[in-house]
Motif scaffolding. Structure first.
Motif, PDB file in Angstrom:
ATOM      1  N   ARG A 127       0.833  -1.206   0.000  1.00 50.37           N
ATOM      2  CA  ARG A 127       0.000   0.000   0.000  1.00 50.37           C
ATOM      3  C   ARG A 127       0.867   1.256   0.000  1.00 50.37           C
ATOM      4  N   ALA A 128       1.904   1.259   0.832  1.00 53.92           N
ATOM      5  CA  ALA A 128       2.785   2.423   0.886  1.00 53.92           C
ATOM      6  C   ALA A 128       3.426   2.684  -0.470  1.00 53.92           C
ATOM      7  N   TYR A 129       3.825   1.620  -1.156  1.00 51.17           N
ATOM      8  CA  TYR A 129       4.434   1.779  -2.480  1.00 51.17           C
ATOM      9  C   TYR A 129       3.422   2.370  -3.470  1.00 51.17           C
ATOM     10  N   LEU A 130       2.226   1.816  -3.528  1.00 55.84           N
ATOM     11  CA  LEU A 130       1.216   2.303  -4.469  1.00 55.84           C
ATOM     12  C   LEU A 130       0.904   3.769  -4.219  1.00 55.84           C
ATOM     13  N   ILE A 156      -2.471 -12.756   1.210  1.00 53.60           N
ATOM     14  CA  ILE A 156      -2.531 -11.340   0.869  1.00 53.60           C
ATOM     15  C   ILE A 156      -1.169 -10.731   1.171  1.00 53.60           C
ATOM     16  N   PRO A 157      -0.831  -9.655   0.461  1.00 50.20           N
ATOM     17  CA  PRO A 157      -1.615  -8.926  -0.526  1.00 50.20           C
ATOM     18  C   PRO A 157      -1.548  -9.579  -1.900  1.00 50.20           C
ATOM     19  N   VAL A 158      -2.564  -9.265  -2.681  1.00 55.08           N
ATOM     20  CA  VAL A 158      -2.613  -9.623  -4.098  1.00 55.08           C
ATOM     21  C   VAL A 158      -2.972  -8.350  -4.862  1.00 55.08           C
ATOM     22  N   VAL A 159      -2.298  -8.114  -5.970  1.00 54.80           N
ATOM     23  CA  VAL A 159      -2.600  -6.966  -6.825  1.00 54.80           C
ATOM     24  C   VAL A 159      -3.042  -7.484  -8.181  1.00 54.80           C
ATOM     25  N   VAL A 160      -4.151  -6.945  -8.672  1.00 56.61           N
ATOM     26  CA  VAL A 160      -4.617  -7.225 -10.028  1.00 56.61           C
ATOM     27  C   VAL A 160      -4.384  -5.970 -10.863  1.00 56.61           C
ATOM     28  N   THR A 161      -3.677  -6.123 -11.975  1.00 53.49           N
ATOM     29  CA  THR A 161      -3.304  -4.994 -12.810  1.00 53.49           C
ATOM     30  C   THR A 161      -4.474  -4.553 -13.689  1.00 53.49           C
ATOM     31  N   PRO A 162      -4.386  -3.359 -14.288  1.00 50.50           N
ATOM     32  CA  PRO A 162      -5.440  -2.935 -15.210  1.00 50.50           C
ATOM     33  C   PRO A 162      -5.672  -3.920 -16.347  1.00 50.50           C
ATOM     34  N   ALA A 163      -4.633  -4.690 -16.726  1.00 48.03           N
ATOM     35  CA  ALA A 163      -4.785  -5.676 -17.799  1.00 48.03           C
ATOM     36  C   ALA A 163      -5.318  -7.011 -17.289  1.00 48.03           C
ATOM     37  N   GLY A 164      -5.574  -7.117 -15.986  1.00 41.94           N
ATOM     38  CA  GLY A 164      -6.112  -8.344 -15.429  1.00 41.94           C
ATOM     39  C   GLY A 164      -5.070  -9.336 -14.952  1.00 41.94           C
ATOM     40  N   THR A 192      -2.406 -11.039 -12.373  1.00 43.90           N
ATOM     41  CA  THR A 192      -2.390 -11.215 -10.927  1.00 43.90           C
ATOM     42  C   THR A 192      -0.956 -11.222 -10.429  1.00 43.90           C
ATOM     43  N   LEU A 193      -0.665 -10.343  -9.463  1.00 40.11           N
ATOM     44  CA  LEU A 193       0.657 -10.255  -8.855  1.00 40.11           C
ATOM     45  C   LEU A 193       0.539 -10.650  -7.383  1.00 40.11           C
ATOM     46  N   GLN A 194       1.475 -11.465  -6.924  1.00 35.12           N
ATOM     47  CA  GLN A 194       1.461 -11.914  -5.524  1.00 35.12           C
ATOM     48  C   GLN A 194       2.879 -11.930  -4.989  1.00 35.12           C
ATOM     49  N   ASP A 195       3.016 -11.700  -3.698  1.00 32.86           N
ATOM     50  CA  ASP A 195       4.269 -11.553  -2.951  1.00 32.86           C
ATOM     51  C   ASP A 195       4.689 -10.091  -3.030  1.00 32.86           C
ATOM     52  N   SER A 196       4.865  -9.478  -1.854  1.00 31.82           N
ATOM     53  CA  SER A 196       5.100  -8.033  -1.823  1.00 31.82           C
ATOM     54  C   SER A 196       6.331  -7.625  -2.621  1.00 31.82           C
ATOM     55  N   THR A 197       7.402  -8.407  -2.546  1.00 29.40           N
ATOM     56  CA  THR A 197       8.619  -8.070  -3.287  1.00 29.40           C
ATOM     57  C   THR A 197       8.392  -8.190  -4.788  1.00 29.40           C
ATOM     58  N   ASP A 198       7.757  -9.275  -5.213  1.00 28.38           N
ATOM     59  CA  ASP A 198       7.480  -9.440  -6.642  1.00 28.38           C
ATOM     60  C   ASP A 198       6.494  -8.391  -7.149  1.00 28.38           C
ATOM     61  N   ASP A 214       8.498  -5.166  -7.572  1.00 26.43           N
ATOM     62  CA  ASP A 214       9.410  -5.275  -8.715  1.00 26.43           C
ATOM     63  C   ASP A 214       8.654  -5.191 -10.035  1.00 26.43           C
ATOM     64  N   ALA A 215       7.500  -5.861 -10.113  1.00 31.34           N
ATOM     65  CA  ALA A 215       6.715  -5.827 -11.352  1.00 31.34           C
ATOM     66  C   ALA A 215       6.204  -4.418 -11.631  1.00 31.34           C
ATOM     67  N   LEU A 216       5.729  -3.718 -10.600  1.00 28.78           N
ATOM     68  CA  LEU A 216       5.218  -2.370 -10.793  1.00 28.78           C
ATOM     69  C   LEU A 216       6.351  -1.382 -11.066  1.00 28.78           C
ATOM     70  N   GLU A 217       7.511  -1.618 -10.457  1.00 26.13           N
ATOM     71  CA  GLU A 217       8.661  -0.749 -10.703  1.00 26.13           C
ATOM     72  C   GLU A 217       9.118  -0.859 -12.161  1.00 26.13           C
ATOM     73  N   HIS A 218       8.989  -2.046 -12.732  1.00 26.09           N
ATOM     74  CA  HIS A 218       9.327  -2.215 -14.150  1.00 26.09           C
ATOM     75  C   HIS A 218       8.365  -1.419 -15.033  1.00 26.09           C
ATOM     76  N   ARG A 219       7.088  -1.370 -14.643  1.00 22.80           N
ATOM     77  CA  ARG A 219       6.096  -0.632 -15.421  1.00 22.80           C
ATOM     78  C   ARG A 219       6.170   0.871 -15.169  1.00 22.80           C
ATOM     79  N   HIS A 220       6.551   1.263 -13.970  1.00 22.44           N
ATOM     80  CA  HIS A 220       6.548   2.678 -13.573  1.00 22.44           C
ATOM     81  C   HIS A 220       7.907   2.999 -12.946  1.00 22.44           C
ATOM     82  N   PRO A 221       8.948   3.125 -13.752  1.00 22.37           N
ATOM     83  CA  PRO A 221      10.316   3.156 -13.212  1.00 22.37           C
ATOM     84  C   PRO A 221      10.725   4.448 -12.532  1.00 22.37           C
TER      85      PRO A 221
END
Length: 366
Positions: free
Chosen positions: A20-23, A53-61, A63-69, A72-79
């Protein structure tokens, strides 16, 4: 298609606080959905395959799981701006602090929740999982759901004989962080690193929010409490502001925290690596169990027992990868830092065979 992320989690959850803090800091549009029993049944289990939990679902649908992953996945999209410092020594320090927050501060977090805030936590579990139920029914549901978490507090090291040592170590850490935040708004500058997000998981969800722990933090370490509030603030103006200290500097005020991490956590990681390597040699190709028995650990001169968690080595592997990849000049500066914080164990760590994350546990890399 929406442009918003969906975070399935809970205020009471250790790792939801990290994501949540990252988002929020990144200013990423998102909606948070409390993970009640219906959400687990209709969303999390179908998408992930196990309750977590937590689980994040992206705008494209996706599914991301594990806080570190997830990060990392969101950092790749929003560097930009990055949460991984570009300076190699700051980068290494931030990974070590994430490891410390994720995999070691779970001991005081679980201790204070289940040995000082138990009734409050059980009611919170009931309210989360059965929001429409009456308070008495929520309390009954919460007591049942909380039982394995309360048992985990002891398995992680907060056995009765270690309570005083756990509290002494945690309160000393609060003092060290409070002195750091007297001079710096974040760990490595005026904006958060991955290390800030690693520490805020336990320091928000278990220590700041739980009433007895929150009172303790605000009394002993008011600057830490203000940092927690800043890290969890919705929509900070402007989003993603701040910068890392120039010159790849590690502030002197952070050295006591890094020394504590090396002193307390690294011996446990060393023994875990030996046990994991032996297990993998004796069971080639087999998945690792989530725990490998019990081993000793030390806090504040006291000896305790805790479960061996191979997952911690996957987190350590990230920091070890960064260290091994350093150019010679950068390695020299990193080694100088490690010498100042008692990090020789990390520098000469005997790595087990490579690991990959496999759901809630880790397995031999393919």
């Amino acid at each position: 298609m929406t442009n918003r992320y969906t975070l399935y989690g809970a205020e009471i959850s250790y790792f939801t606080g990290k994501v949540r803090a990252y988002l929020r800091w990144k200013g990423l549009p998102h909606d948070e959905v409390p993970a009640d029993a219906q959400v687990y049944r209709e969303v999390i289990l179908p998408r992930v395959g196990f309750p977590v939990i937590p689980v994040v679902v992206t705008p494209a649908g996706e599914t991301l799981q594990d806080s570190t992953d997830i990060i990392d996945a969101l950092e790749h999209r929003h560097p930009g701006p990055p949460v991984y410092p570009p300076g190699p020594v700051q980068h290494l320090a931030s990974l070590l602090l994430e490891l410390y927050g994720d995999e070691w501060l779970v001991i005081p977090a679980m201790h204070y929740r289940w040995h000082h805030n138990r009734e409050w936590a059980m009611q919170g579990f009931g309210e989360l999982n059965a929001p429409a139920a009456a308070p008495d029914e929520q309390r009954r549901i919460g007591a049942k759901l909380a039982q394995p978490f309360a048992q985990a507090a002891v398995l992680l090291g907060a056995e009765p004989s270690m309570h005083a040592a756990v509290e002494a170590s945690y309160e000393a850490l609060l003092g060290e962080l409070d002195r750091h935040f007297a001079r710096h708004s974040h760990l490595l500058g005026t904006g958060p690193s991955i290390g800030d997000f690693g520490l805020v998981g336990p320091l928000y969800a278990h220590q700041y929010r739980d009433p007895a722990s929150g009172e303790l933090m605000k009394r002993l370490a008011p600057r830490v409490a203000r940092w927690v509030e800043c890290m969890q603030r919705p929509g900070p103006p402007p989003p993603a502001s701040g910068a890392f200290l120039p010159g790849d500097e590690i502030p002197d005020t952070l050295l006591p925290v890094l020394r504590r991490m090396m002193r307390e956590q690294m011996p446990v990681l060393e023994d875990s690596a030996r046990r994991v390597a032996a297990r993998m040699a004796g069971h080639p190709g087999e998945p690792l169990p989530r725990t490998l028995g019990m081993h000793a650990f030390e806090l504040e001169g006291c000896q305790g027992q805790r479960i061996v968690r191979p997952y911690s080595l996957w987190m350590l592997q990230r920091a070890r990868d960064a260290y091994r990849a350093l150019a010679p000049a950068d390695r020299g500066r990193a080694d100088a830092l490690l010498a100042r914080i008692g990090g020789e164990r990390f520098a000469h760590f005997d790595d087990p065979p490579r690991l990959r994350r496999d759901g809630l546990s880790v397995a031999p890399a393919a």
